[in-house]
Write a protein that holds these residues in place. Structure first.
Motif, PDB file in Angstrom:
ATOM      1  N   GLN A   2      21.052  43.407  48.858  1.00 35.67           N
ATOM      2  CA  GLN A   2      21.125  43.546  47.415  1.00 35.67           C
ATOM      3  C   GLN A   2      21.435  42.203  46.784  1.00 35.67           C
ATOM      4  N   GLU A   3      20.743  41.912  45.689  1.00 35.85           N
ATOM      5  CA  GLU A   3      21.005  40.675  44.974  1.00 35.85           C
ATOM      6  C   GLU A   3      22.397  40.716  44.354  1.00 35.85           C
ATOM      7  N   PRO A   4      23.206  39.664  44.523  1.00 31.33           N
ATOM      8  CA  PRO A   4      24.537  39.660  43.922  1.00 31.33           C
ATOM      9  C   PRO A   4      24.454  39.600  42.412  1.00 31.33           C
ATOM     10  N   CYS A   5      25.429  40.232  41.769  1.00 28.15           N
ATOM     11  CA  CYS A   5      25.460  40.194  40.309  1.00 28.15           C
ATOM     12  C   CYS A   5      25.858  38.795  39.845  1.00 28.15           C
ATOM     13  N   THR A   6      25.164  38.280  38.852  1.00 31.05           N
ATOM     14  CA  THR A   6      25.502  36.972  38.298  1.00 31.05           C
ATOM     15  C   THR A   6      26.151  37.150  36.945  1.00 31.05           C
ATOM     16  N   LEU A   7      27.292  36.511  36.761  1.00 27.93           N
ATOM     17  CA  LEU A   7      28.046  36.623  35.519  1.00 27.93           C
ATOM     18  C   LEU A   7      28.250  35.238  34.928  1.00 27.93           C
ATOM     19  N   PRO A   8      28.532  35.164  33.642  1.00 26.06           N
ATOM     20  CA  PRO A   8      28.758  33.858  33.023  1.00 26.06           C
ATOM     21  C   PRO A   8      29.883  33.091  33.717  1.00 26.06           C
ATOM     22  N   LEU A   9      29.800  31.768  33.671  1.00 26.38           N
ATOM     23  CA  LEU A   9      30.794  30.934  34.351  1.00 26.38           C
ATOM     24  C   LEU A   9      32.191  31.139  33.791  1.00 26.38           C
ATOM     25  N   ASP A  10      32.300  31.495  32.510  1.00 29.19           N
ATOM     26  CA  ASP A  10      33.609  31.676  31.903  1.00 29.19           C
ATOM     27  C   ASP A  10      34.121  33.101  32.025  1.00 29.19           C
ATOM     28  N   PHE A  11      33.453  33.885  32.871  1.00 25.60           N
ATOM     29  CA  PHE A  11      33.806  35.296  32.982  1.00 25.60           C
ATOM     30  C   PHE A  11      35.204  35.522  33.545  1.00 25.60           C
ATOM     31  N   GLY A  12      35.609  34.728  34.521  1.00 23.06           N
ATOM     32  CA  GLY A  12      36.962  34.884  35.056  1.00 23.06           C
ATOM     33  C   GLY A  12      36.986  35.418  36.467  1.00 23.06           C
ATOM     34  N   GLY A  13      36.338  36.533  36.693  1.00 15.48           N
ATOM     35  CA  GLY A  13      36.215  37.114  38.023  1.00 15.48           C
ATOM     36  C   GLY A  13      37.536  37.408  38.686  1.00 15.48           C
ATOM     37  N   GLU A  14      37.654  36.971  39.964  1.00 13.78           N
ATOM     38  CA  GLU A  14      38.832  37.274  40.772  1.00 13.78           C
ATOM     39  C   GLU A  14      40.112  36.766  40.134  1.00 13.78           C
ATOM     40  N   GLN A  15      40.076  35.579  39.552  1.00 13.53           N
ATOM     41  CA  GLN A  15      41.282  35.027  38.954  1.00 13.53           C
ATOM     42  C   GLN A  15      41.748  35.885  37.788  1.00 13.53           C
ATOM     43  N   ALA A  16      40.800  36.386  37.001  1.00 13.15           N
ATOM     44  CA  ALA A  16      41.166  37.248  35.880  1.00 13.15           C
ATOM     45  C   ALA A  16      41.823  38.526  36.376  1.00 13.15           C
ATOM     46  N   ALA A  17      41.286  39.102  37.467  1.00 16.48           N
ATOM     47  CA  ALA A  17      41.889  40.308  38.030  1.00 16.48           C
ATOM     48  C   ALA A  17      43.266  39.992  38.610  1.00 16.48           C
ATOM     49  N   ARG A  18      43.381  38.847  39.304  1.00 19.03           N
ATOM     50  CA  ARG A  18      44.655  38.460  39.910  1.00 19.03           C
ATOM     51  C   ARG A  18      45.729  38.219  38.854  1.00 19.03           C
ATOM     52  N   ASP A  19      45.345  37.618  37.718  1.00 18.47           N
ATOM     53  CA  ASP A  19      46.311  37.283  36.673  1.00 18.47           C
ATOM     54  C   ASP A  19      46.952  38.522  36.049  1.00 18.47           C
ATOM     55  N   LEU A  20      46.290  39.674  36.153  1.00 16.55           N
ATOM     56  CA  LEU A  20      46.842  40.897  35.572  1.00 16.55           C
ATOM     57  C   LEU A  20      47.976  41.471  36.408  1.00 16.55           C
ATOM     58  N   VAL A  21      48.046  41.093  37.666  1.00 18.20           N
ATOM     59  CA  VAL A  21      49.078  41.613  38.569  1.00 18.20           C
ATOM     60  C   VAL A  21      50.077  40.497  38.835  1.00 18.20           C
ATOM     61  N   SER A  22      51.240  40.612  38.244  1.00 12.75           N
ATOM     62  CA  SER A  22      52.239  39.547  38.351  1.00 12.75           C
ATOM     63  C   SER A  22      53.102  39.717  39.590  1.00 12.75           C
ATOM     64  N   GLY A  23      53.403  38.590  40.252  1.00 16.02           N
ATOM     65  CA  GLY A  23      54.340  38.584  41.369  1.00 16.02           C
ATOM     66  C   GLY A  23      53.841  39.208  42.650  1.00 16.02           C
ATOM     67  N   GLN A  24      52.539  39.402  42.797  1.00 15.73           N
ATOM     68  CA  GLN A  24      51.982  40.012  44.002  1.00 15.73           C
ATOM     69  C   GLN A  24      50.787  39.192  44.476  1.00 15.73           C
ATOM     70  N   GLU A  25      50.663  39.037  45.780  1.00 18.70           N
ATOM     71  CA  GLU A  25      49.506  38.378  46.360  1.00 18.70           C
ATOM     72  C   GLU A  25      48.597  39.429  46.987  1.00 18.70           C
ATOM     73  N   PRO A  26      47.312  39.369  46.738  1.00 11.72           N
ATOM     74  CA  PRO A  26      46.412  40.361  47.318  1.00 11.72           C
ATOM     75  C   PRO A  26      46.240  40.172  48.817  1.00 11.72           C
ATOM     76  N   LEU A  27      45.941  41.249  49.508  1.00  9.90           N
ATOM     77  CA  LEU A  27      45.611  41.168  50.928  1.00  9.90           C
ATOM     78  C   LEU A  27      44.311  40.399  51.105  1.00  9.90           C
ATOM     79  N   TYR A  28      43.381  40.612  50.178  1.00 11.09           N
ATOM     80  CA  TYR A  28      42.158  39.822  50.148  1.00 11.09           C
ATOM     81  C   TYR A  28      41.578  39.891  48.739  1.00 11.09           C
ATOM     82  N   SER A  29      40.658  38.983  48.475  1.00 15.76           N
ATOM     83  CA  SER A  29      40.013  38.959  47.170  1.00 15.76           C
ATOM     84  C   SER A  29      38.553  38.566  47.331  1.00 15.76           C
TER      85      SER A  29
END
Length: 322
Positions: A2-29
């Motif tokens: 499957q072709e990967p979804c392409t999003l704008p460069l300023d979209f945020g992606g993983e960092q945007a999701a990570r920033d919503l959860v304070s004080g926790q490190e994900p097992l993976y991203s």
């Protein structure tokens, strides 16, 4: 592939999701999301108000016997689940949705059904103030004929084949667009459109208008039953419960497969229906993280939370991780 979804460069992606959860490190991203091995109550309490577009989840059911992935007793289920639901209501947006897949249960030792899930439904609406946008159902013909005592031994009951999928929202007007989940027209509908039909009124009073106008919409409006006829782009790429990369890899390396997975088409339908590309999807009972994988494939940011590390570690296989 499957072709990967392409999003704008300023979209945020993983960092945007990570920033919503304070004080926790994900097992993976990944490029779009984070998976946390933690108590989902703790994770959600750290997420700001009105930050999530869709919570899609299937918590452990209240069965009359214990499962290895953990499940609350029927008598305590509503009390157990409401703290999670309060956080869900707080973190979803005003136009967001909460979709809950929950199965039924038999009363232990009796050929009668528990009503625990209906008690939960009432509590979510009357105590917490959720709106019930619509009741939907997942048709699952692969369910086992259980309890064997009543279904296959005494033959006094028939086997279950559906599970509840309740769509809740904070307001009466959650974001939704059924044009994004249209089904292909049936051969009969296409034939009828070609032949033409006169405007008429059914005995019930329903007005039937020119079928050419109806078929111009691009597809038929789907029912509230999610089944094998539900269109799925992801299934073309093997993202289902029997031959996906997760299942194959678990077998290859001898890792136990999560015993309570749902098919990709279930979250796929609601993610397409209720969100747009770039929206944020949360699954607080992620299990093998089907929701996160589907969200990633559809170009949505995602957060997955699962307290059993073995299950979450194996969910890396869904993303091609070792």
């Amino acid at each position: 592939m499957q072709e990967p979804c392409t999003l704008p460069l300023d979209f945020g992606g993983e960092q945007a999701a990570r920033d919503l959860v304070s004080g926790q490190e994900p097992l993976y991203s990944t490029s779009l999301g984070c998976a946390y091995c933690a108590d989902s109550l703790e994770i959600m309490r750290g997420i700001p108000d009105e930050s999530v577009n869709l919570v899609f989840t299937s918590p452990p059911y209240a069965l009359h016997f214990k499962k290895e992935y953990g499940n609350a007793d029927k008598a305590d289920y509503v009390e157990w689940f409401l703290p999670f639901a309060r956080e869900i209501k707080r973190i979803i947006r005003n136009d967001g949705s909460f979709v809950l897949n929950i199965g039924g249960s038999w009363n232990s030792g009796h050929p009668t059904r528990s009503i625990y899930q209906y008690k939960l439904l009432i509590a979510l609406v009357e105590e917490l103030g959720f709106q019930l946008a619509q009741d939907c159902y997942w048709y699952n013909p692969a369910k086992m004929p259980a309890p064997a005592e009543w279904v296959t031994v005494r033959r006094i009951r028939v086997k279950d084949a559906v599970e509840h999928v309740w769509w809740f929202s904070r307001t009466e007007w959650p974001k939704a667009d059924n044009r994004k989940v249209l089904r292909p027209y049936s051969k009969d509908m296409i034939r009828l459109a070609k032949r033409g039909v006169k405007n008429t009124v059914r005995p019930s009073g329903y007005n039937i208008k020119d079928s050419f106008t109806a078929i111009a919409s691009g597809g038929s409006i789907p029912p509230n039953v999610i089944d094998d006829e539900t269109p799925s782009e992801l299934l073309k790429f093997g993202n289902n419960a029997s031959n996906d990369s997760y299942t194959k890899r678990c077998k290859e390396v001898g890792v136990k497969i999560h015993p309570a997975r749902f098919p990709a088409m279930l979250p796929e339908f609601f993610i397409n229906f209720l969100t747009d590309e770039g929206d944020l999807v949360l699954d607080p009972f992620a299990g093998s993280n089907t929701t996160g994988k589907v969200s990633e494939d559809l170009g949505r940011r995602w957060i997955a939370v699962e307290r059993i590390e073995t299950y979450l570690e194996a969910s890396k296989f869904r993303f091609g991780m070792a």
